[in-house]
Scaffold this active site. Structure first.
Site, PDB file in Angstrom:
ATOM      1  N   ASP A 130       0.725  -1.298  -0.015  1.00 22.49           N
ATOM      2  CA  ASP A 130      -0.114   0.020   0.130  1.00 22.49           C
ATOM      3  C   ASP A 130       0.816   1.201   0.041  1.00 22.49           C
ATOM      4  OD1 ASP A 130      -2.377   1.246  -0.208  1.00 22.49           O
ATOM      5  OD2 ASP A 130      -2.856   1.179   1.819  1.00 22.49           O
ATOM      6  N   PHE A 132       1.245   5.566  -0.569  1.00 15.89           N
ATOM      7  CA  PHE A 132       0.750   6.931   0.580  1.00 15.89           C
ATOM      8  C   PHE A 132       1.005   8.134  -0.656  1.00 15.89           C
ATOM      9  CE2 PHE A 132       2.424   9.574   4.258  1.00 15.89           C
ATOM     10  CZ  PHE A 132       1.230   9.772   4.798  1.00 15.89           C
ATOM     11  N   HIS A 137      -3.619  13.916   1.497  1.00 16.77           N
ATOM     12  CA  HIS A 137      -3.798  12.841   2.359  1.00 16.77           C
ATOM     13  C   HIS A 137      -2.418  12.978   3.472  1.00 16.77           C
ATOM     14  CE1 HIS A 137      -4.740   9.156   4.753  1.00 16.77           C
ATOM     15  NE2 HIS A 137      -4.036   8.660   4.348  1.00 16.77           N
ATOM     16  N   GLU A 204     -10.795   3.880   4.223  1.00 13.14           N
ATOM     17  CA  GLU A 204      -9.834   4.674   3.250  1.00 13.14           C
ATOM     18  C   GLU A 204     -10.197   4.334   2.023  1.00 13.14           C
ATOM     19  OE1 GLU A 204      -5.602   5.777   5.673  1.00 13.14           O
ATOM     20  OE2 GLU A 204      -5.797   3.833   4.462  1.00 13.14           O
ATOM     21  N   GLU A 206      -9.445   4.007  -1.728  1.00 15.10           N
ATOM     22  CA  GLU A 206      -8.265   3.922  -2.277  1.00 15.10           C
ATOM     23  C   GLU A 206      -8.687   3.302  -3.951  1.00 15.10           C
ATOM     24  OE1 GLU A 206      -4.875   2.245  -0.525  1.00 15.10           O
ATOM     25  OE2 GLU A 206      -5.412   2.909   1.489  1.00 15.10           O
ATOM     26  N   ASP A 238      -9.139   0.396   2.418  1.00 16.33           N
ATOM     27  CA  ASP A 238      -8.172  -0.252   3.306  1.00 16.33           C
ATOM     28  C   ASP A 238      -8.709   0.320   4.717  1.00 16.33           C
ATOM     29  OD1 ASP A 238      -5.769  -1.117   4.138  1.00 16.33           O
ATOM     30  OD2 ASP A 238      -4.839   0.776   4.141  1.00 16.33           O
ATOM     31  N   ARG A 242      -7.690   3.433  13.801  1.00 20.60           N
ATOM     32  CA  ARG A 242      -6.877   4.573  13.903  1.00 20.60           C
ATOM     33  C   ARG A 242      -6.437   4.614  15.467  1.00 20.60           C
ATOM     34  NH1 ARG A 242      -5.882   5.721   8.636  1.00 20.60           N
ATOM     35  NH2 ARG A 242      -7.619   6.449   7.787  1.00 20.60           N
ATOM     36  N   GLN A 245      -3.812   1.523  15.070  1.00 25.69           N
ATOM     37  CA  GLN A 245      -2.682   2.049  14.266  1.00 25.69           C
ATOM     38  C   GLN A 245      -1.849   3.190  14.874  1.00 25.69           C
ATOM     39  OE1 GLN A 245      -4.384   3.770  10.623  1.00 25.69           O
ATOM     40  NE2 GLN A 245      -2.020   4.348   9.819  1.00 25.69           N
ATOM     41  N   TYR A 249       2.519   2.092  15.603  1.00 25.00           N
ATOM     42  CA  TYR A 249       3.019   2.266  14.281  1.00 25.00           C
ATOM     43  C   TYR A 249       4.521   2.913  14.287  1.00 25.00           C
ATOM     44  CZ  TYR A 249       2.732   7.414  13.554  1.00 25.00           C
ATOM     45  OH  TYR A 249       3.102   8.730  13.584  1.00 25.00           O
ATOM     46  N   LYS A 258      -4.426  -2.451  10.411  1.00 25.58           N
ATOM     47  CA  LYS A 258      -4.750  -2.426   9.010  1.00 25.58           C
ATOM     48  C   LYS A 258      -5.176  -3.935   8.535  1.00 25.58           C
ATOM     49  CE  LYS A 258      -3.340   1.773   7.473  1.00 25.58           C
ATOM     50  NZ  LYS A 258      -4.017   2.567   6.549  1.00 25.58           N
ATOM     51  N   THR A 262      -9.373  -5.797   4.084  1.00 26.76           N
ATOM     52  CA  THR A 262      -9.140  -4.957   2.843  1.00 26.76           C
ATOM     53  C   THR A 262      -9.909  -5.244   1.877  1.00 26.76           C
ATOM     54  OG1 THR A 262      -6.729  -4.635   3.486  1.00 26.76           O
ATOM     55  CG2 THR A 262      -7.321  -3.602   1.352  1.00 26.76           C
ATOM     56  N   THR A 354      -4.844   6.539   0.438  1.00 25.89           N
ATOM     57  CA  THR A 354      -6.038   7.221   0.553  1.00 25.89           C
ATOM     58  C   THR A 354      -6.111   8.391  -0.476  1.00 25.89           C
ATOM     59  OG1 THR A 354      -6.354   6.728   2.859  1.00 25.89           O
ATOM     60  CG2 THR A 354      -7.476   8.628   1.914  1.00 25.89           C
ATOM     61  N   GLU A 368      -9.564  12.139   8.340  1.00 25.16           N
ATOM     62  CA  GLU A 368      -9.399  13.743   7.802  1.00 25.16           C
ATOM     63  C   GLU A 368     -10.750  14.179   7.912  1.00 25.16           C
ATOM     64  OE1 GLU A 368      -6.889  13.783   3.783  1.00 25.16           O
ATOM     65  OE2 GLU A 368      -7.149  11.582   4.185  1.00 25.16           O
TER      66      GLU A 368
END
Lengths: 419, 419
Positions: A130, A132, A137, A204, A206, A238, A242, A245, A249, A258, A262, A354, A368
């Protein structure tokens, strides 16, 4: 290109003869999976067309690539075979071609109402990556988590940043998603992490590229040949927890936040079908390093929309974005992925990350949209900071042509409570 | 347990009748791959034993799990089948059992000198995950990259931190590794990143668990049942390009700094063979959250050694460590991996992360050993900060029993120049 099929296709359909996306389906619950192509409200069973000897071109004649439970073998054959298949199928479905049109028994076997079939993940995914690649984003995430001084890390401007995702939990549109349990970060009132169902479950928006032939270990793919290694695109959600994560992370990236699921859409739209909708890309400043500098850089004008449907309520549109907001192109992503020698295999999945645009309505996730839960979102009288049990998220994507659409169908999933 | 085989096995061999690790091999270059077990200097061809009808227990009788090109099907059958197979093979190889011992033609077919076979990656790896479970390694990395204030991030004490790795580039011991190219970080003299062959190529001394049956999406595995989902362990070298990794890893973790190659040893040593070498674990403070709290926590006393062999020179020992330095156990790793519902599949690979001990000689990578290149390592007259082209890295691991060893063979790879 044949402009019209003998099959009636509504001008609003995602699947006119200009599209012809590939998927894998079961006509009956007990049938073995086989490849198909969407045409209007029907699925064309490619195993039947192949068995009838209608793939008569030099590359596909005698091949068993459509008598497989996945598309991997066809993906591995590369662009010449894809072009031959597309030409054969377009001719076969065109209004002027009698072969299938006038053969009632073959039509009966090979054209199945889409409403009756079960769609499956169309390929074995060896690895899922994945990226970014939306600047909007990346900037919003940086503002939320790190503040304005350093919203976008310097490396982002040089590297199509990415992480390895989890291939085992990629599921097909319509599969329910169980709210993950996990650890969330300590708070001022609680110095230990909490444990339980995620409190900040997000989607997300995507898209993802599906890899074609790929490369051997140690042999990078040149950025100017990268499009020959992309079979097509799908929509992707995805799903992201949060809280999990955010706590896990640093320093090795997203993991359990994650890997619980998916979702991808079932129909892979080929780059040939998308070509009429190719468009330019945002300016890349600083200029990309030579190995990422493309002779021609392309995005596609794919209108994306996310609807959120609380249980028992009507869906509300919560995001409108476009694939053309991507800063790094999918071909740059693919070339970067192999520059160290990493091998890609047919069927590998490369998510874009995203896809957020510059406007408040074009951001592609609730993180967001609600600014990490600080600004609840109003939905016909109810409100949301993050997803609640029973919520369904429905992603659609479409290219608007002159009198026809090239669309992706839907990518949807509903949240079930933690067990 | 049978203590002795009719096959002569040196007391120094890694593969006495107490071990019986599983692998996949080709007896001749053109032969199809098949499962085997190592015994002394021989490989027992399980496809021959199976075809001879000698797996006569209730679970394996009639199964084709040993007539496969990988071990995935056998791995999926679970611990009862593994125990039955082990009992059958131990009996068959024991000095008192005539079935194989006295059957010259079967011996001829089924016992092949190890020096003649080609070993392969023994399973299809659906997903590869790498943990970060040595506290000494985590601390040293933190000191090098972030300084003493915050050497180990708070989450590390609560979470077996991990990232998704790249499955496609997992290779078998003996495969050459091409030095990756990529971007390295800007320096005070150069505000743009550099591009080229990695300047900081490193090895990482790891081991990895191979997953057995696994779990369905959405259904976590209890930590106290986790060992039933571990088929066995291998040695692993998680080759790392520190310059690429250092520049790319914020915020989504390691990607191209790792994905160019990961080497595993060919023989999977089962937990049953390791059980006599089970030992305690370091104290976990703070205590693990309930979902990670094991009734019995186990490490294994596996002595690990890394040798570095510059081209044309003798190998030098550069690290001596032990599997028992792991802070998080492999069963905690596996339970954590599934707590969010993520599904594990048979053959999945779970790396431990670099296994460093507390002493300077027990650190498991050059990053730590040379303190990111600041303290060159002396090797019989030459010196190293990171790996040079032509260097070969050889990892071994062994459990020392009473008069016998249970060993892992070797995990080796040589660095070729960038292309």
């Amino acid at each position: 290109m044949a402009a019209k099929s003998f099959i009636d296709v509504s001008p609003e359909s995602d699947f006119p003869i200009q599209n012809l996306p590939y998927g894998v389906f079961k006509p009956e619950p007990a049938s073995p999976p086989r490849p198909g192509v969407a045409i209007g409200d029907f699925v064309l069973d490619l195993s039947e067309i192949s068995s009838a000897g209608l793939f008569s071109g030099p590359l596909l004649n005698g091949s068993d690539c459509f008598n497989q439970p996945t598309l991997n073998k066809f993906m591995a054959m590369g662009r010449p075979a894809w072009k031959e298949a597309r030409a054969t199928i377009q001719k076969l479905l065109s209004e002027s071609e009698p072969t299938l049109r006038d053969n009632a028994s073959l039509r009966q076997e090979a054209l199945i109402p889409m409403s009756k079939v079960e769609m499956l993940v169309p390929m074995t995914i060896g690895d899922y990556t994945d990226f970014f690649s939306s600047k909007h984003h990346a900037k919003n995430c940086g503002l939320i988590f790190r503040g304005p001084e350093n919203a976008i890390n310097l490396n982002w401007y040089y590297i199509p940043i990415a992480y390895h995702g989890r291939a085992s939990s990629v599921v097909i549109s319509g599969t329910d998603i169980v709210r993950p349990r996990g650890q969330g970060p300590p708070t001022p009132n609680s110095p230990s992490p909490y444990f339980g169902p995620s409190r900040k479950l997000d989607f997300e928006l995507e898209m993802a590229a599906v890899v074609g032939p790929g490369n051997e270990l140690g042999k990078p793919i040149d950025v100017n040949n990268a499009s020959d290694h992309i079979f097509g695109l799908v929509l992707m959600n995805d799903w992201s927890a949060r809280d999990i994560q955010g706590w896990e992370y640093v320093p090795l990236g997203p993991f359990l936040g994650k890997s619980f699921g998916t979702t991808i859409s079932p129909w892979i739209v080929t780059l040939d079908a998308l070509e009429p909708f190719a468009c330019g890309v945002p300016e890349q400043d600083p200029p990309p390093l030579p190995y990422l500098a493309e002779k021609t850089s392309k995005n596609y004008d794919i209108q994306l929309e996310v609807q959120l449907k609380p249980a028992g309520q009507e869906p509300c549109v919560v995001a409108k974005s476009n694939f053309n907001h991507l800063y790094w192109t999918v071909t740059q992503q693919l070339a970067h992925h192999t520059i160290n020698g990493c091998n890609l295999r047919p069927g590998d999945l490369l998510g874009t990350g995203t896809i957020s645009g510059p406007e408040p309505d074009s951001v592609g996730c609730l993180l967001e949209k609600t600014w990490n839960g600080q600004k609840p979102l109003s939905l016909n009288g109810t409100s949301r900071t993050f997803l609640e049990d029973g919520d369904e998220v429905i992603i659609t994507g479409v290219c608007k042509g002159n009198g026809y659409n090239v669309g992706f169908g839907t990518c949807s999933g509903k949240i079930l409570p933690s067990i």
